[in-house]
Design a protein around this motif. Structure first.
Motif, PDB file in Angstrom:
ATOM      1  N   ALA A   1      -6.317   2.322  -2.978  1.00  0.00           N
ATOM      2  CA  ALA A   1      -5.730   3.488  -3.656  1.00  0.00           C
ATOM      3  C   ALA A   1      -5.670   4.653  -2.685  1.00  0.00           C
ATOM      4  CB  ALA A   1      -6.553   3.831  -4.887  1.00  0.00           C
TER       5      ALA A   1
ATOM      6  N   THR B   1     -11.235   2.748  -5.665  1.00  0.00           N
ATOM      7  CA  THR B   1     -10.061   2.933  -6.524  1.00  0.00           C
ATOM      8  C   THR B   1     -10.385   3.847  -7.705  1.00  0.00           C
ATOM      9  OG1 THR B   1      -9.290   0.734  -5.921  1.00  0.00           O
ATOM     10  CG2 THR B   1      -8.323   1.706  -7.909  1.00  0.00           C
TER      11      THR B   1
ATOM     12  N   LYS C   1      14.013   3.150 -17.987  1.00  0.00           N
ATOM     13  CA  LYS C   1      14.714   1.997 -18.570  1.00  0.00           C
ATOM     14  C   LYS C   1      16.226   2.213 -18.610  1.00  0.00           C
ATOM     15  CE  LYS C   1      10.479   0.795 -19.283  1.00  0.00           C
ATOM     16  NZ  LYS C   1       9.887   1.593 -18.200  1.00  0.00           N
TER      17      LYS C   1
ATOM     18  N   VAL D   1       5.865   1.886 -19.112  1.00  0.00           N
ATOM     19  CA  VAL D   1       5.580   0.751 -20.004  1.00  0.00           C
ATOM     20  C   VAL D   1       6.676  -0.305 -19.828  1.00  0.00           C
ATOM     21  CG1 VAL D   1       4.368   2.207 -21.669  1.00  0.00           C
ATOM     22  CG2 VAL D   1       6.828   1.800 -21.937  1.00  0.00           C
TER      23      VAL D   1
ATOM     24  N   GLY E   1      -7.635 -10.831  -3.246  1.00  0.00           N
ATOM     25  CA  GLY E   1      -8.370 -10.134  -4.301  1.00  0.00           C
ATOM     26  C   GLY E   1      -7.566  -8.978  -4.870  1.00  0.00           C
ATOM     27  N   HIS E   2      -8.241  -8.104  -5.631  1.00  0.00           N
ATOM     28  CA  HIS E   2      -7.529  -6.898  -6.049  1.00  0.00           C
ATOM     29  C   HIS E   2      -8.466  -5.701  -6.094  1.00  0.00           C
ATOM     30  CE1 HIS E   2      -9.037  -6.508 -10.087  1.00  0.00           C
ATOM     31  NE2 HIS E   2      -8.886  -7.797 -10.244  1.00  0.00           N
ATOM     32  N   PHE E   3      -7.833  -4.538  -6.043  1.00  0.00           N
ATOM     33  CA  PHE E   3      -8.562  -3.296  -5.841  1.00  0.00           C
ATOM     34  C   PHE E   3      -8.781  -2.509  -7.128  1.00  0.00           C
ATOM     35  CE2 PHE E   3      -6.872  -4.496  -1.783  1.00  0.00           C
ATOM     36  CZ  PHE E   3      -7.785  -4.049  -0.839  1.00  0.00           C
ATOM     37  N   LEU E   4      -8.296  -3.074  -8.260  1.00  0.00           N
ATOM     38  CA  LEU E   4      -8.313  -2.251  -9.485  1.00  0.00           C
ATOM     39  C   LEU E   4      -9.715  -1.810  -9.887  1.00  0.00           C
ATOM     40  CD1 LEU E   4      -5.541  -3.832 -11.713  1.00  0.00           C
ATOM     41  CD2 LEU E   4      -5.759  -1.410 -11.132  1.00  0.00           C
TER      42      LEU E   4
ATOM     43  N   LYS F   1      -4.153   3.839 -15.445  1.00  0.00           N
ATOM     44  CA  LYS F   1      -4.468   3.715 -16.876  1.00  0.00           C
ATOM     45  C   LYS F   1      -3.877   2.457 -17.493  1.00  0.00           C
ATOM     46  CE  LYS F   1      -5.116   8.613 -18.011  1.00  0.00           C
ATOM     47  NZ  LYS F   1      -4.089   9.288 -17.159  1.00  0.00           N
TER      48      LYS F   1
ATOM     49  N   PRO G   1      -3.584  -8.401  -1.330  1.00  0.00           N
ATOM     50  CA  PRO G   1      -3.895  -8.108   0.060  1.00  0.00           C
ATOM     51  C   PRO G   1      -4.019  -9.361   0.924  1.00  0.00           C
ATOM     52  CG  PRO G   1      -5.901  -7.981  -1.268  1.00  0.00           C
ATOM     53  CD  PRO G   1      -4.776  -8.320  -2.197  1.00  0.00           C
TER      54      PRO G   1
ATOM     55  N   MET H   1       1.135  -2.543  -4.286  1.00  0.00           N
ATOM     56  CA  MET H   1       0.901  -1.564  -5.330  1.00  0.00           C
ATOM     57  C   MET H   1      -0.443  -0.919  -5.010  1.00  0.00           C
ATOM     58  SD  MET H   1       2.197  -3.034  -8.919  1.00  0.00           S
ATOM     59  CE  MET H   1       1.378  -4.624  -8.794  1.00  0.00           C
TER      60      MET H   1
ATOM     61  N   THR I   1      -7.989   0.884 -21.251  1.00  0.00           N
ATOM     62  CA  THR I   1      -7.186   1.958 -21.834  1.00  0.00           C
ATOM     63  C   THR I   1      -5.831   1.495 -22.345  1.00  0.00           C
ATOM     64  OG1 THR I   1      -6.579   2.497 -19.587  1.00  0.00           O
ATOM     65  CG2 THR I   1      -8.198   3.931 -20.638  1.00  0.00           C
ATOM     66  N   ARG I   2      -5.431   0.281 -21.951  1.00  0.00           N
ATOM     67  CA  ARG I   2      -4.141  -0.165 -22.460  1.00  0.00           C
ATOM     68  C   ARG I   2      -4.214  -0.406 -23.965  1.00  0.00           C
ATOM     69  NH1 ARG I   2       0.067  -3.513 -18.968  1.00  0.00           N
ATOM     70  NH2 ARG I   2       1.888  -2.736 -20.026  1.00  0.00           N
TER      71      ARG I   2
ATOM     72  N   MET J   1       1.126  -7.654 -13.037  1.00  0.00           N
ATOM     73  CA  MET J   1      -0.257  -7.291 -12.674  1.00  0.00           C
ATOM     74  C   MET J   1      -1.053  -7.042 -13.954  1.00  0.00           C
ATOM     75  SD  MET J   1      -2.617  -6.556 -10.462  1.00  0.00           S
ATOM     76  CE  MET J   1      -1.542  -6.985  -9.088  1.00  0.00           C
TER      77      MET J   1
ATOM     78  N   GLY K   1      -2.160  -0.185 -15.489  1.00  0.00           N
ATOM     79  CA  GLY K   1      -1.953  -1.299 -14.571  1.00  0.00           C
ATOM     80  C   GLY K   1      -0.494  -1.538 -14.235  1.00  0.00           C
TER      81      GLY K   1
ATOM     82  N   MET L   1      -4.486  -6.151 -16.299  1.00  0.00           N
ATOM     83  CA  MET L   1      -5.503  -5.100 -16.213  1.00  0.00           C
ATOM     84  C   MET L   1      -6.799  -5.643 -15.644  1.00  0.00           C
ATOM     85  SD  MET L   1      -4.587  -2.209 -17.084  1.00  0.00           S
ATOM     86  CE  MET L   1      -6.268  -1.602 -17.173  1.00  0.00           C
TER      87      MET L   1
ATOM     88  N   GLY M   1      -3.733   0.789  -5.129  1.00  0.00           N
ATOM     89  CA  GLY M   1      -4.665   0.859  -6.255  1.00  0.00           C
ATOM     90  C   GLY M   1      -4.866  -0.490  -6.909  1.00  0.00           C
ATOM     91  N   ALA M   2      -3.955  -1.448  -6.620  1.00  0.00           N
ATOM     92  CA  ALA M   2      -4.110  -2.795  -7.186  1.00  0.00           C
ATOM     93  C   ALA M   2      -4.150  -3.811  -6.045  1.00  0.00           C
ATOM     94  CB  ALA M   2      -2.977  -3.102  -8.157  1.00  0.00           C
ATOM     95  N   SER M   3      -3.031  -3.975  -5.337  1.00  0.00           N
ATOM     96  CA  SER M   3      -2.987  -4.992  -4.287  1.00  0.00           C
ATOM     97  C   SER M   3      -3.369  -4.426  -2.920  1.00  0.00           C
ATOM     98  CB  SER M   3      -1.596  -5.634  -4.234  1.00  0.00           C
ATOM     99  OG  SER M   3      -0.627  -4.693  -3.852  1.00  0.00           O
ATOM    100  N   THR M   4      -3.413  -3.119  -2.817  1.00  0.00           N
ATOM    101  CA  THR M   4      -3.900  -2.463  -1.600  1.00  0.00           C
ATOM    102  C   THR M   4      -4.772  -1.280  -2.033  1.00  0.00           C
ATOM    103  OG1 THR M   4      -1.931  -1.066  -1.475  1.00  0.00           O
ATOM    104  CG2 THR M   4      -1.885  -3.096  -0.179  1.00  0.00           C
TER     105      THR M   4
END
Lengths: 509, 509
Positions: free
Chosen positions: A271, B438, A351, B452, B430-433, A312, A236, A264, B9-10, B1, A314, B3, A266-269
């Motif tokens: 959720a 979130t 993939k 994956v 920062g991050h929102f995880l 779950k 962000p 992304m 959970t990974r 990114m 990332g 975790m 939930g991660a960089s912005t």
């Protein structure tokens, strides 16, 4: 439904049809002019709430410009600078954003391929940046310069693809400091469509500008837009030095830039589609405003690739209802701020080019078109969450762009009298296959969609669409004809590449 | 990114994640209430032109009702009957259509699964009619009663699928005159969602009604809607005796019917979305009006499967921009006439669940949802231009229905203050995880989408989405738990089937 009399093209079967297809001339469609309404997924009140949230972020949280020179430019422009963060009042910000044009022209070396960007115009641009390919033998490997050249050729033949692209794939066999030279040469040589520039260092942007000067002339290439480039924020709310350096070079030379948060949710912005859009808006508008400080009136684009994160694992997720929602919101915000909207089409998490790759791509392409996207990137091929490009998927995705080109023409209403007369003549229980109106039909037909019977499909080798895509890509490469280029210009470009390669040290690998 | 801390959970990798998925409880979502706007692909003027053209067709060309009894009913209702064609003034027609309800309730044997049809409500109904399956060993063969039962089970577990369905596949191993009995029993036994009825003969419709009487009680089942059935016109402009017989039985018993032209633009209707929609409108409205003559106020639906024809081969094409356009127009017309709109989702022309099957399906599903479809058929599995059903594609398509269920909820605006505070706290870079906001996120996640890394995907067996779909379908069948049914009702149904099988001669095969 049996064939109408006199429509004997079924005779000869698949082979004859395929022959007709492979011999078809290459068509280059002009910039698409949208004739369907945009889809506004929320109302004016919702749009206003996003705007207000974005303005609070700009005013109260600020956006970091991690580059001393940029901070100095901001200081002189009247922004409040605290550490690396800049804060602007919404009036200051919007006054600058207003200087960016609502539409612009990007020139191609072939004037017939020059495009309009903004308003009701829509262009499709190719994929961007994957370091891997799934090649024509279904082998996954690092992409090479040969792949990039191949894909420029395929891209050049995509009838609804308007842009030659930059790093359709990353030519991993070329040393990083030399890549941009080959990337620009590949685009300018193997296609005559408008190009995308390098952004990985200030000098690389400058080299790209210098190469367009060889093609368009020095004066023209610094006062007209001949390159559109793409810079990503580090969401962000961070613009880094590398991206800002490229932005400064391009803006100073009148070249367009997509100011594109690589989000992304939930991660960089946050959720949340709405929360993500507010952060995106803060980031994009500050970059667009910054470019206006450097050169008022320089074209800039607003938008985002709009991914989400799988909470779950990332992992980034391409193709989801939330990313679709974000694109639709981005279209609304871009129209609000009167800047062209960059959208994103055919990315996939798969993939290989499997059914999920189809679903995922359509979660990009459908919202991109309905959002009224003016510059729709990733027209073909992306898999592996944008890390890989499939040759097969490239040509198949292009057919979907063709389909949306058709769809965006909207409904015809000029032939209703003829339709009524035809219905009357055919009458209840008749059929329209032989009717004069039908023969003039422009119903869309997908070339690689298998609409033969199961038995015929089996007889022809039980090919999946992915296999059909491989054959089509091979066929295109075999049929490719280079667009003419002035030998003097070609030589000048090659000399430039050679000279700069000698001047720039290779990276230690 | 990478975790976020504490989100472990990974660890455990794909196996642990898959375990979590396969143990997930079965969820049954209620009727979807659309919270996004519909997409109107043309304006009021365009809608009016389609209406005018349709009215001219009804008034001047007429629609054939190829059934003496129906013609007599029309004569008594004041229509002009010439041979088998009926003609009505637009006023006569629209007065009857107005009697059809704008919304209706269809009861399920489990009251929790009862659905609302019409207005902003949307339900997904399963596939209909394919005689072939692509089974769990990827073998293509005739569908059997076991397949139908299996698919009722899978369908029962589809969380966004609201309807139990009728011939999800045709049980080809059951004699045609007995099929409808097993079809109704399968739906009523293996699911507790609302059912779809048989239309292949008058007595078969009656048997279906009689079976619902055993479940709901005689009075209830003839004064409340417990069945929705689907009749097709023979476009252009013909309703045949078989379909009309079924319509008469269902309408007399207060049961809903989809009056659904089975169009192929360019063959059975004009090679034009607008022209096709006018013919569809003429056909559907006359059938809806006819039902109102039989029982005023009986629920009827408007819509069409909207295919085109490949003009070179005469083959029907599923999944095209023209069929998408037709669905969007159909939504507009249904709203104009205030009858629920039947749309169509996941059909495909492919012979397997390949990338084109994904594209094709989305050319159905996206327009169906944006058109505001109230009853969206073909929720999962169709391939081969609706001749075949893939088990794998069924469960994968259902995930897309789940995604659209999510999408149609629209944007959230009730958490903007929390989002602003989170953005401020996370700050630039920062991050929102790990953020509280979130953790409460409802970002959508596709269960069978492979997000994956390539390496992990390879390690786990390089499975295509189709293979993942097969495993998921097998898993669902293993986990299926039958919804409780009163043993007395079950016995009565079985007795009914046995008695009628003894009474009805098998077809000569």
């Amino acid at each position: 439904m049996s064939m109408a009399d006199g429509e004997g093209t079924r005779r000869g079967g698949g082979a004859a049809r395929r022959a007709a297809r492979v011999d078809a001339p290459v068509v280059h469609k002009p910039t698409l002019v949208r004739n369907i309404p945009v889809y506004e997924v929320t109302n004016q009140e919702g749009e206003e709430l996003i705007h207000q949230l974005a303005m609070r972020i700009v005013e109260e949280v600020g956006v970091e410009f991690r580059d001393a020179e940029s901070l100095e430019i901001w200081r002189q422009a009247g922004a409040e600078v605290t550490g690396e963060a800049i804060r602007l009042s919404r009036d200051q910000l919007l006054e600058l954003v207003e200087l960016a044009p609502e539409t612009y022209t990007q020139h191609a070396r072939n004037p017939e391929r020059t495009v309009q960007v903004g308003g009701k115009h829509m262009v499709f641009a190719p994929s961007y940046g994957p370091p891997f390919v799934l090649d024509l033998e279904m082998k996954r490997r690092h992409a090479t310069l040969e792949d990039l050249n191949n894909l420029q050729k395929i891209n050049h033949m995509g009838e609804s693809v308007h842009i030659a692209g930059g790093p359709i794939v990353e030519p991993v066999d070329v040393s990083v400091p030399h890549r941009h030279l080959h990337m620009a040469y590949s685009a300018l040589k193997y296609s005559d469509k408008p190009i995308i520039g390098a952004v990985t260092a200030r000098q690389r942007a400058q080299d790209t500008v210098d190469m367009t000067k060889l093609v368009f002339g020095k004066d023209f290439a610094t006062n007209n837009t001949c390159i559109t480039s793409l810079i990503n924020s580090n969401s962000p709310l961070v613009w880094d030095e590398t991206m800002l350096d490229a932005l400064k070079v391009y803006a100073a030379n009148c070249q367009a830039v997509l100011c594109s948060p690589f989000i992304m949710a939930g991660a960089s912005t946050p959720a949340s589609s709405v929360g993500s859009m507010a952060v995106i808006t803060a980031e994009a508008l500050t970059a667009i405003a910054f470019a206006q400080v450097i050169r008022p009136g320089v074209p800039m684009l607003f938008g985002c690739p709009a991914m989400t994160v799988a909470l779950k694992t990332g992992a980034p997720v391409h193709g989801s209802p939330d990313s679709g929602m974000a694109q639709l919101l981005a279209g609304m915000m871009a129209r609000r701020y009167k800047v062209p909207h960059r959208a994103i089409a055919n990315t996939a998490t798969s993939k290989v080019a499997d059914i999920y790759a189809g679903y995922d791509s359509m979660w990009g392409l459908f919202p991109a078109v309905l959002a009224g996207g003016n510059w729709i990137t990733m027209a073909g091929g992306l898999i592996e969450g944008s890390l890989g490009l499939s040759y097969a998927k490239t040509v198949l995705d292009f057919e979907q762009c063709d389909a949306f080109y058709h769809f965006a023409q909207g409904c015809r209403f000029d032939d209703l009298e003829e339709i009524f007369e035809t219905v009357k003549e055919v009458g209840p229980g008749g059929h329209f296959l032989g009717a004069a109106h039908t023969r003039k039909s422009n119903l869309f037909e997908f070339l690689s969609q298998s609409n033969v019977t199961f038995e015929q499909w089996e007889e022809e080798g039980s090919r999946s669409a992915e296999q059909i895509g491989i054959e089509k890509a091979k066929n295109w490469l075999a049929r490719y004809e280079p667009p003419p280029i002035d030998p003097g210009i070609d030589e000048a470009l090659l000399d430039f590449v050679k000279r700069r390669e000698a001047e720039i040290p290779k990276a230690i690998e």
